[in-house]
Design a protein around this motif. Structure first.
Motif, PDB file in Angstrom:
ATOM      1  N   CYS A  78      49.380  67.464   7.661  1.00 18.97           N
ATOM      2  CA  CYS A  78      49.148  68.126   8.953  1.00 18.97           C
ATOM      3  C   CYS A  78      47.698  68.477   9.216  1.00 18.97           C
ATOM      4  CB  CYS A  78      50.020  69.374   9.074  1.00 18.97           C
ATOM      5  SG  CYS A  78      49.459  70.765   8.048  1.00 18.97           S
ATOM      6  N   SER A  97      57.774  64.816   8.273  1.00 20.38           N
ATOM      7  CA  SER A  97      57.020  64.458   9.472  1.00 20.38           C
ATOM      8  C   SER A  97      57.221  62.993   9.797  1.00 20.38           C
ATOM      9  CB  SER A  97      55.527  64.741   9.279  1.00 20.38           C
ATOM     10  OG  SER A  97      55.299  66.118   9.089  1.00 20.38           O
ATOM     11  N   PHE A  99      55.225  61.410  11.983  1.00 21.11           N
ATOM     12  CA  PHE A  99      53.894  60.856  12.200  1.00 21.11           C
ATOM     13  C   PHE A  99      53.179  60.672  10.863  1.00 21.11           C
ATOM     14  CE2 PHE A  99      53.971  65.426  12.776  1.00 21.11           C
ATOM     15  CZ  PHE A  99      53.006  65.870  11.884  1.00 21.11           C
ATOM     16  N   ASN A 102      48.170  64.412  10.993  1.00 24.66           N
ATOM     17  CA  ASN A 102      47.460  65.069  12.093  1.00 24.66           C
ATOM     18  C   ASN A 102      46.101  65.506  11.582  1.00 24.66           C
ATOM     19  OD1 ASN A 102      47.129  66.748  14.690  1.00 24.66           O
ATOM     20  ND2 ASN A 102      46.828  68.272  13.072  1.00 24.66           N
ATOM     21  N   ASP A 227      46.935  65.681  21.606  1.00 23.38           N
ATOM     22  CA  ASP A 227      47.439  66.928  22.177  1.00 23.38           C
ATOM     23  C   ASP A 227      46.382  68.006  21.966  1.00 23.38           C
ATOM     24  OD1 ASP A 227      49.172  68.549  23.537  1.00 23.38           O
ATOM     25  OD2 ASP A 227      50.654  68.707  21.941  1.00 23.38           O
ATOM     26  N   PHE A 230      48.099  71.939  17.387  1.00 24.09           N
ATOM     27  CA  PHE A 230      49.177  71.631  16.452  1.00 24.09           C
ATOM     28  C   PHE A 230      49.631  72.939  15.831  1.00 24.09           C
ATOM     29  CE2 PHE A 230      51.177  70.483  12.538  1.00 24.09           C
ATOM     30  CZ  PHE A 230      51.676  69.208  12.697  1.00 24.09           C
ATOM     31  N   GLY A 233      54.448  71.170  14.472  1.00 21.38           N
ATOM     32  CA  GLY A 233      54.665  69.736  14.487  1.00 21.38           C
ATOM     33  C   GLY A 233      55.829  69.212  15.292  1.00 21.38           C
ATOM     34  N   ALA A 236      54.709  66.834  18.104  1.00 22.33           N
ATOM     35  CA  ALA A 236      54.221  65.592  17.493  1.00 22.33           C
ATOM     36  C   ALA A 236      55.372  64.744  16.980  1.00 22.33           C
ATOM     37  CB  ALA A 236      53.250  65.918  16.363  1.00 22.33           C
ATOM     38  N   THR A 240      56.493  61.177  18.468  1.00 23.42           N
ATOM     39  CA  THR A 240      56.445  60.074  17.516  1.00 23.42           C
ATOM     40  C   THR A 240      57.775  59.339  17.475  1.00 23.42           C
ATOM     41  OG1 THR A 240      54.784  61.168  16.148  1.00 23.42           O
ATOM     42  CG2 THR A 240      56.108  59.463  15.094  1.00 23.42           C
ATOM     43  N   VAL A 253      48.159  61.602  14.750  1.00 20.81           N
ATOM     44  CA  VAL A 253      48.011  62.661  15.754  1.00 20.81           C
ATOM     45  C   VAL A 253      46.611  63.251  15.663  1.00 20.81           C
ATOM     46  CG1 VAL A 253      48.975  64.813  16.655  1.00 20.81           C
ATOM     47  CG2 VAL A 253      50.473  63.165  15.493  1.00 20.81           C
ATOM     48  N   THR A 255      44.452  66.500  17.406  1.00 21.40           N
ATOM     49  CA  THR A 255      44.512  67.695  18.251  1.00 21.40           C
ATOM     50  C   THR A 255      43.192  68.461  18.171  1.00 21.40           C
ATOM     51  OG1 THR A 255      45.549  68.877  16.402  1.00 21.40           O
ATOM     52  CG2 THR A 255      47.008  68.000  18.097  1.00 21.40           C
ATOM     53  N   GLN A 277      55.440  71.943  17.552  1.00 23.78           N
ATOM     54  CA  GLN A 277      54.145  72.262  18.145  1.00 23.78           C
ATOM     55  C   GLN A 277      54.395  73.062  19.394  1.00 23.78           C
ATOM     56  OE1 GLN A 277      51.594  68.998  18.776  1.00 23.78           O
ATOM     57  NE2 GLN A 277      50.104  70.198  19.847  1.00 23.78           N
TER      58      GLN A 277
END
Length: 277
Positions: A78, A97, A99, A102, A227, A230, A233, A236, A240, A253, A255, A277
């Motif tokens: 993250c 996650s 994604f 991030n 975005d 964060f 999440g 995101a 995703t 991601v 941010t 998020q």
């Protein structure tokens, strides 16, 4: 007036005109040099004091030093700053996650929080220039890769209420800086409760199925999802999911800022949440 007099007056007039042109030219040169050394009407985005030199970010040195940056040691997933030797934060050790990762240049606190609030709620859209530059630099410094940039969408009602989508503005700035094509690939298809009023699993449930992808150009491509903040999440992850269902190869991601969690997840969040998020 004789022909000779007319010729003399015309000659004198041309001389005055040429003199004026030269004077105007020299004035423009002096102004350009002065503006380069001491820019006018350029102020610090945070404190409003005049900037006396061009800067990468429109911030004075004092305000730049006050910004809470993420630092070098961050969660591999993250991107939150880590205070120990771990590779992942508690949040990411206990949640899945969708994604890839991030990354954020700032921590959502102090002056960074004030600047983002000024953009979102104070309608100070010019702040996109500074935040976008920081985000683009973070992308490059972290050696991230992407083929296409997309942004987190709002519903028509949400965008009408605010007057703009800050994530779209940031995405346009970042994509331009990075030379990436920007697609409005995601659509928010239903209204949701405000995320800030919800916790862990509630945030994920609130956004479940809220987004859909309407562009098949993302198939097989690496996507950069942009975005503003964060938090845990959920946004995101939800975005995703929509991108992966349409065939995206992977989603990273980016941010402006990430919120630090000062307390551990509740048990229900640890076992069931997919972030928010």
């Amino acid at each position: 007036m004789t022909s000779r007099e007319r010729q003399t007056r015309a000659k004198n007039g041309d001389g005055k005109s040429a003199g004026k042109k030269l004077s105007d030219f020299l004035w423009r040169i002096r102004s350009a040099v002065s503006n380069a050394l001491f820019p006018e009407d350029i102020t610090c985005d945070a404190c409003g004091n005049e900037l006396t030199a061009n800067t990468r970010y429109r911030l004075c040195a004092e305000c730049y030093e006050k910004l809470p940056t993420v630092g070098e040691h961050v969660c591999l997933n993250c991107g939150v700053p880590l205070r120990d030797e771990a590779d992942y934060c508690i949040r990411c050790e206990n949640t899945e996650s969708r994604f890839l990762c991030n990354r954020s240049p700032l921590v959502y606190d102090g002056l960074a929080k004030d600047i983002i609030h000024a953009l979102k709620f104070g309608k100070k859209k010019y702040l996109v220039n500074t935040l976008g530059a920081m985000m683009a630099d973070e992308f490059l410094s972290q050696k991230m890769h992407a083929d296409i940039a997309v942004y987190v969408p709002m519903t028509q009602a949400e965008e009408k209420k605010r007057g703009f989508n800050q994530s779209e503005l940031l995405a346009r700035d970042v994509a331009k800086r990075l030379g990436l094509p920007l697609l409005p690939a995601l659509v928010k298809i239903r209204e949701t409760s405000a995320q800030k009023e919800l916790k862990g699993k509630e945030r994920a449930d609130n956004l479940d199925g809220a987004f859909t992808c309407i562009f098949n150009q993302i198939k097989g491509r690496k996507i950069l999802l942009i975005d503003d903040v964060f938090t845990t999440g959920a946004t995101a992850n939800a975005c995703t999911d929509a991108l992966l269902k349409e065939g995206a190869r992977e989603v990273s991601v980016l941010t402006c800022a990430i919120t630090e969690r000062k307390i551990p997840f509740e048990k229900s969040d640890e076992s069931e949440s997919v972030g928010a998020q």
